[in-house]
Design a protein around this motif. Sequence first.
Motif, PDB file in Angstrom:
ATOM      1  N   ALA A 212      -6.841 -16.871   3.755  1.00 40.32           N
ATOM      2  CA  ALA A 212      -7.866 -17.911   3.764  1.00 40.32           C
ATOM      3  C   ALA A 212      -9.021 -17.523   4.687  1.00 40.32           C
ATOM      4  N   GLY A 213     -10.229 -17.752   4.209  1.00 35.94           N
ATOM      5  CA  GLY A 213     -11.405 -17.481   5.018  1.00 35.94           C
ATOM      6  C   GLY A 213     -11.845 -16.042   5.051  1.00 35.94           C
ATOM      7  N   ALA A 214     -11.216 -15.176   4.253  1.00 36.96           N
ATOM      8  CA  ALA A 214     -11.631 -13.774   4.202  1.00 36.96           C
ATOM      9  C   ALA A 214     -13.003 -13.658   3.542  1.00 36.96           C
ATOM     10  N   PRO A 215     -13.754 -12.606   3.844  1.00 36.70           N
ATOM     11  CA  PRO A 215     -15.056 -12.424   3.200  1.00 36.70           C
ATOM     12  C   PRO A 215     -14.902 -12.196   1.699  1.00 36.70           C
ATOM     13  N   PRO A 216     -15.892 -12.600   0.898  1.00 32.46           N
ATOM     14  CA  PRO A 216     -15.849 -12.323  -0.539  1.00 32.46           C
ATOM     15  C   PRO A 216     -15.775 -10.828  -0.802  1.00 32.46           C
ATOM     16  N   ALA A 217     -15.248 -10.473  -1.984  1.00 25.52           N
ATOM     17  CA  ALA A 217     -14.936  -9.068  -2.237  1.00 25.52           C
ATOM     18  C   ALA A 217     -15.404  -8.597  -3.601  1.00 25.52           C
ATOM     19  N   VAL A 218     -15.804  -7.328  -3.644  1.00 23.33           N
ATOM     20  CA  VAL A 218     -15.970  -6.582  -4.886  1.00 23.33           C
ATOM     21  C   VAL A 218     -14.883  -5.517  -4.898  1.00 23.33           C
ATOM     22  N   ILE A 219     -14.063  -5.520  -5.929  1.00 23.17           N
ATOM     23  CA  ILE A 219     -12.950  -4.569  -6.015  1.00 23.17           C
ATOM     24  C   ILE A 219     -13.070  -3.795  -7.329  1.00 23.17           C
ATOM     25  N   VAL A 220     -13.190  -2.491  -7.235  1.00 24.45           N
ATOM     26  CA  VAL A 220     -13.219  -1.605  -8.398  1.00 24.45           C
ATOM     27  C   VAL A 220     -11.968  -0.740  -8.347  1.00 24.45           C
ATOM     28  N   SER A 221     -11.215  -0.723  -9.429  1.00 22.16           N
ATOM     29  CA  SER A 221      -9.956   0.025  -9.426  1.00 22.16           C
ATOM     30  C   SER A 221      -9.792   0.826 -10.707  1.00 22.16           C
ATOM     31  N   ALA A 222      -8.799   1.711 -10.687  1.00 25.65           N
ATOM     32  CA  ALA A 222      -8.484   2.567 -11.822  1.00 25.65           C
ATOM     33  C   ALA A 222      -7.156   2.141 -12.414  1.00 25.65           C
ATOM     34  N   GLN A 223      -7.054   2.169 -13.726  1.00 26.68           N
ATOM     35  CA  GLN A 223      -5.828   1.727 -14.395  1.00 26.68           C
ATOM     36  C   GLN A 223      -4.677   2.700 -14.188  1.00 26.68           C
ATOM     37  N   VAL A 224      -4.948   4.024 -14.277  1.00 27.12           N
ATOM     38  CA  VAL A 224      -3.895   5.038 -14.198  1.00 27.12           C
ATOM     39  C   VAL A 224      -3.882   5.608 -12.778  1.00 27.12           C
ATOM     40  N   ASP A 225      -3.328   4.815 -11.867  1.00 28.44           N
ATOM     41  CA  ASP A 225      -3.440   5.098 -10.444  1.00 28.44           C
ATOM     42  C   ASP A 225      -2.209   4.530  -9.735  1.00 28.44           C
ATOM     43  N   PRO A 226      -1.552   5.312  -8.895  1.00 30.01           N
ATOM     44  CA  PRO A 226      -0.395   4.777  -8.170  1.00 30.01           C
ATOM     45  C   PRO A 226      -0.701   3.525  -7.356  1.00 30.01           C
ATOM     46  N   VAL A 227      -1.956   3.354  -6.929  1.00 30.68           N
ATOM     47  CA  VAL A 227      -2.305   2.168  -6.136  1.00 30.68           C
ATOM     48  C   VAL A 227      -3.069   1.132  -6.965  1.00 30.68           C
ATOM     49  N   ALA A 228      -2.982   1.224  -8.283  1.00 30.75           N
ATOM     50  CA  ALA A 228      -3.671   0.253  -9.142  1.00 30.75           C
ATOM     51  C   ALA A 228      -3.259  -1.178  -8.822  1.00 30.75           C
ATOM     52  N   ASP A 229      -1.964  -1.390  -8.610  1.00 37.16           N
ATOM     53  CA  ASP A 229      -1.478  -2.742  -8.351  1.00 37.16           C
ATOM     54  C   ASP A 229      -1.836  -3.229  -6.953  1.00 37.16           C
ATOM     55  N   ASP A 230      -2.127  -2.322  -6.024  1.00 34.75           N
ATOM     56  CA  ASP A 230      -2.623  -2.752  -4.712  1.00 34.75           C
ATOM     57  C   ASP A 230      -3.909  -3.558  -4.897  1.00 34.75           C
ATOM     58  N   ALA A 231      -4.817  -3.024  -5.720  1.00 32.51           N
ATOM     59  CA  ALA A 231      -6.081  -3.716  -5.962  1.00 32.51           C
ATOM     60  C   ALA A 231      -5.858  -5.045  -6.664  1.00 32.51           C
ATOM     61  N   ARG A 232      -4.992  -5.046  -7.682  1.00 35.47           N
ATOM     62  CA  ARG A 232      -4.724  -6.282  -8.422  1.00 35.47           C
ATOM     63  C   ARG A 232      -4.122  -7.342  -7.519  1.00 35.47           C
ATOM     64  N   ARG A 233      -3.132  -6.948  -6.743  1.00 37.18           N
ATOM     65  CA  ARG A 233      -2.438  -7.906  -5.872  1.00 37.18           C
ATOM     66  C   ARG A 233      -3.367  -8.444  -4.792  1.00 37.18           C
ATOM     67  N   TYR A 234      -4.179  -7.571  -4.230  1.00 39.65           N
ATOM     68  CA  TYR A 234      -5.112  -7.999  -3.174  1.00 39.65           C
ATOM     69  C   TYR A 234      -6.136  -8.988  -3.736  1.00 39.65           C
ATOM     70  N   GLY A 235      -6.695  -8.665  -4.894  1.00 35.78           N
ATOM     71  CA  GLY A 235      -7.638  -9.578  -5.524  1.00 35.78           C
ATOM     72  C   GLY A 235      -7.007 -10.922  -5.822  1.00 35.78           C
ATOM     73  N   ALA A 236      -5.751 -10.905  -6.293  1.00 33.50           N
ATOM     74  CA  ALA A 236      -5.053 -12.154  -6.614  1.00 33.50           C
ATOM     75  C   ALA A 236      -4.788 -12.969  -5.353  1.00 33.50           C
ATOM     76  N   GLU A 237      -4.414 -12.302  -4.267  1.00 30.82           N
ATOM     77  CA  GLU A 237      -4.162 -13.014  -3.013  1.00 30.82           C
ATOM     78  C   GLU A 237      -5.445 -13.655  -2.488  1.00 30.82           C
ATOM     79  N   LEU A 238      -6.537 -12.932  -2.544  1.00 32.36           N
ATOM     80  CA  LEU A 238      -7.815 -13.487  -2.096  1.00 32.36           C
ATOM     81  C   LEU A 238      -8.207 -14.694  -2.944  1.00 32.36           C
ATOM     82  N   ALA A 239      -8.119 -14.531  -4.263  1.00 33.78           N
ATOM     83  CA  ALA A 239      -8.499 -15.621  -5.164  1.00 33.78           C
ATOM     84  C   ALA A 239      -7.634 -16.856  -4.938  1.00 33.78           C
ATOM     85  N   ALA A 240      -6.326 -16.651  -4.736  1.00 34.89           N
ATOM     86  CA  ALA A 240      -5.414 -17.773  -4.502  1.00 34.89           C
ATOM     87  C   ALA A 240      -5.758 -18.505  -3.210  1.00 34.89           C
TER      88      ALA A 240
END
Length: 311
Positions: free
Chosen positions: A240-268
């Motif tokens: 809560a209260g984190a700065p707004p974010a722009v997240i660009v990620s790659a689909q075929v990437d071992p850390v792809a889900d890091d970006a997805r999960r982080y974006g989802a946590e921020l949005a929630a």
Amino acid sequence: MSVLHAQVQQLVHAASARPTPQPWEMSIADYRQAGENMRALSGPVDERSTIEDLTIPTREGAVAARCYHPPAAGPTLRPGVVYLHGGGFVRGSLDTHDRLCRELCVQGGLIVVSVAYRLAPENPYPAAQDDAVDAFSWVSEHADGLGIDVESLAVAGDSSGGALAAGIALSSRVQGSPVKAQGLLCPALDATMSSDSVKRHMDGPFLTRAALEWSYDLYIPDAADRRSGLASPLLTQDFAGAPPAVIVSAQVDPVADDARRYGAELAAAGVHVRSHEYEGMPHSFPLLAGVLDDGGHAITVFARELSDLLR
């Protein structure tokens, strides 16, 4: 199942004709030089920005930095970005990310300060994070002299630099630092490697699970440290209260889900997030903009949307 983009397949095929050792099979110096050699794939350099090399004092001494001013900046203060390069905390430099920072500067109309933080294994955790925090604080304190509007200052980074950037963005909530936005490119945000994509894309290309683990072993050898919010921003308990974010990620990437999960946590948590995942792209594809069209497109999207958040 994820399918590599045709341009990525061509690049992988070309690379297979010149096999290179695994990171742990070469010296650290050779591994870093291999990263410098990748600059040849980054694309033509936009010469329109004005460049100034800086030395920024830190708690442990000083780090090198490079400041990029957009053309015809004039006397008016502009939005700024402190940029933290990727490279698994082991390699990467002002030069490896020079082209990307120039594009971010010119396309976004932003003053960019790129920081050369200390690298592992010579400087283990939390050296890189300390340098990043100190550099951001220094830029904040000297914003006027750099031509930056301190009320419109972002922190950004790619891969491991994305973890450093997210750590600063999240800690700014209690430290009161002026972080207006965070920009993350293919961020590696979980040093415990708990994302499903680490297994799903363990063979890469360009980043494998083994190479990711090797990097974390060198930078954060203590497993207990990896569970901290600074080492693994994704494991932060409250967003809560984190700065707004722009997240660009790659689909075929071992850390792809890091970006997805982080974006989802921020949005929630009610934080405004702009997320873009590029299909068929590998880790750090924006650094391959000279051979991957989506790499150039991603940089443009990243620059313009980060600029939008700061204005």
